[in-house]
Design a protein around this motif. Structure first.
Motif, PDB file in Angstrom:
ATOM      1  N   ARG A 283      43.475  39.583  33.310  1.00 35.74           N
ATOM      2  CA  ARG A 283      43.374  41.029  33.096  1.00 35.74           C
ATOM      3  C   ARG A 283      43.770  41.791  34.361  1.00 35.74           C
ATOM      4  O   ARG A 283      44.503  42.786  34.298  1.00 35.74           O
ATOM      5  N   ARG A 284      43.333  41.319  35.502  1.00 35.58           N
ATOM      6  CA  ARG A 284      43.695  41.973  36.766  1.00 35.58           C
ATOM      7  C   ARG A 284      45.212  41.894  36.980  1.00 35.58           C
ATOM      8  O   ARG A 284      45.824  42.857  37.460  1.00 35.58           O
ATOM      9  N   GLY A 285      45.817  40.783  36.606  1.00 34.16           N
ATOM     10  CA  GLY A 285      47.261  40.657  36.747  1.00 34.16           C
ATOM     11  C   GLY A 285      48.012  41.657  35.890  1.00 34.16           C
ATOM     12  O   GLY A 285      49.043  42.198  36.312  1.00 34.16           O
ATOM     13  N   ILE A 286      47.523  41.931  34.683  1.00 36.46           N
ATOM     14  CA  ILE A 286      48.158  42.918  33.800  1.00 36.46           C
ATOM     15  C   ILE A 286      48.094  44.304  34.429  1.00 36.46           C
ATOM     16  O   ILE A 286      49.071  45.055  34.423  1.00 36.46           O
ATOM     17  N   ILE A 287      46.963  44.651  35.012  1.00 39.47           N
ATOM     18  CA  ILE A 287      46.811  45.952  35.671  1.00 39.47           C
ATOM     19  C   ILE A 287      47.711  46.040  36.897  1.00 39.47           C
ATOM     20  O   ILE A 287      48.408  47.030  37.109  1.00 39.47           O
ATOM     21  N   ASP A 288      47.732  44.967  37.710  1.00 36.23           N
ATOM     22  CA  ASP A 288      48.563  44.956  38.916  1.00 36.23           C
ATOM     23  C   ASP A 288      50.045  45.079  38.579  1.00 36.23           C
ATOM     24  O   ASP A 288      50.828  45.626  39.354  1.00 36.23           O
ATOM     25  N   ALA A 289      50.443  44.566  37.396  1.00 34.22           N
ATOM     26  CA  ALA A 289      51.844  44.650  36.974  1.00 34.22           C
ATOM     27  C   ALA A 289      52.191  46.016  36.385  1.00 34.22           C
ATOM     28  O   ALA A 289      53.338  46.248  36.015  1.00 34.22           O
TER      29      ALA A 289
END
Length: 313
Positions: A283-289
């Motif tokens: 989930r954090r990766g989706i936000i960071d992207a």
């Protein structure tokens, strides 16, 4: 830069109406025609001033267009292509916005006129809303539009369609059709199926009343219902068209679910904590992207206004 002089939209829902908003934001000066199967939808689109002209038939809509975008459910695209083929101008580009690519290619390719360019596409953008009034210019901003060119695709036609999507604010990537369908089974199709299933479970569970389900919905269930409110015709066609990839990923999901069931039954807190830590990082990766925000309510826009009719020359 948008090189097309006349864009034809077959289907007038969320994606099509968002095209119009985004085109106007980009100060597009060409012609946009559109049509929809339903007379009520066409009437609403006319009332909104959605296109330069709303036509009664698909054939009228595509005449003279150099870019034709199929925005219908994937199960209808083959029949639509067969209908419009005799009316397509030489050199025109045909694309689509369907969530499945391999079956769509198989359905459309037999009907393509000589001298035209077919470049399948799929914008990874949407909401649970539908209809001509549901679109907004920002729908494609920083979202990925996947193009799945077939063998022999003209490089210039591909460059022009890539530039079109970029002018609407999208990121663009090119992907092999079968791989696209497997990726989307993971990121979209099976999650939708799970959402439909969870809402169906709540509806069937008689020990929890309908009033309790509605009034006491926690955030997780509310998000399930938002996804499960998506267009049923579109999603029926998606699952039937992407059957093999969906069943493969659904089998993997079932294995993971059984493992979690065992961990809960045995009181294996370490397994649960490790699993949830790993999924939280995704989930954090989706936000960071930049594909979502950590703002409340999924960062959704509170209100969308209808487009202003284009001024007559």
């Amino acid at each position: 830069m948008i090189v097309y002089k006349h864009i034809a939209l077959i289907g007038l829902g969320l994606i099509s109406s968002s095209f119009v908003h985004a085109l106007r934001r980009a100060e597009y000066t060409g012609r946009v025609t559109g049509t929809a199967r339903s007379a009520d939808t066409r009437a609403e689109a006319k009332r909104l001033g959605l296109c330069d002209a709303i036509m009664d038939t698909n054939a009228e809509t595509v005449q003279g267009a150099d870019l034709i975008i199929l925005c219908t459910p994937v199960g209808a695209m083959g029949a639509v292509m067969q209908e419009i083929a005799p009316h397509i101008a030489p050199g025109a580009t045909i694309t689509d916005v369907g969530s499945v690519k391999f079956d769509v290619i198989q359905a459309i390719q037999p009907h393509l006129p000589n001298g035209t360019h077919f470049i399948p596409g799929h914008p990874l953008a949407g909401t649970e809303q539908s209809g001509p009034a549901s679109g907004f210019a920002e729908l494609f901003d920083n979202r990925w539009s996947l193009l799945t060119p077939v063998e022999g695709t003209d490089p210039e036609a591909l460059r022009n369609l890539t530039a079109f999507w970029q002018a609407l604010g999208a990121n663009v990537d090119h992907m092999e059709p079968a791989h696209h369908d497997r990726v989307l089974a993971v990121t979209s199709h099976v999650p939708h199926l799970i959402a439909y299933t969870m809402v169906g479970v709540a509806d069937d569970l008689k020990r929890v009343t309908e009033t309790e389900v509605v009034n006491y919905s926690a955030a997780g269930f509310r998000d399930f219902t938002r996804i499960a409110a998506s267009d049923p015709t579109m999603w029926r066609d998606v699952f039937l068209s992407n059957k093999e990839a969906t069943l493969e990923i659904l089998g993997r999901f079932t294995e993971e679910l059984f493992a979690l069931q065992r961990a809960i039954r045995k009181g294996d807190g370490d397994h649960l904590h490790d699993y949830f830590t790993r999924t939280r990082a995704i989930r954090r990766g989706i936000i960071d992207a930049g594909q979502d925000t950590d703002a409340p309510n999924f960062g959704r826009m509170p209100e969308v206004t209808a487009p202003k009719p284009k001024a007559e020359p």
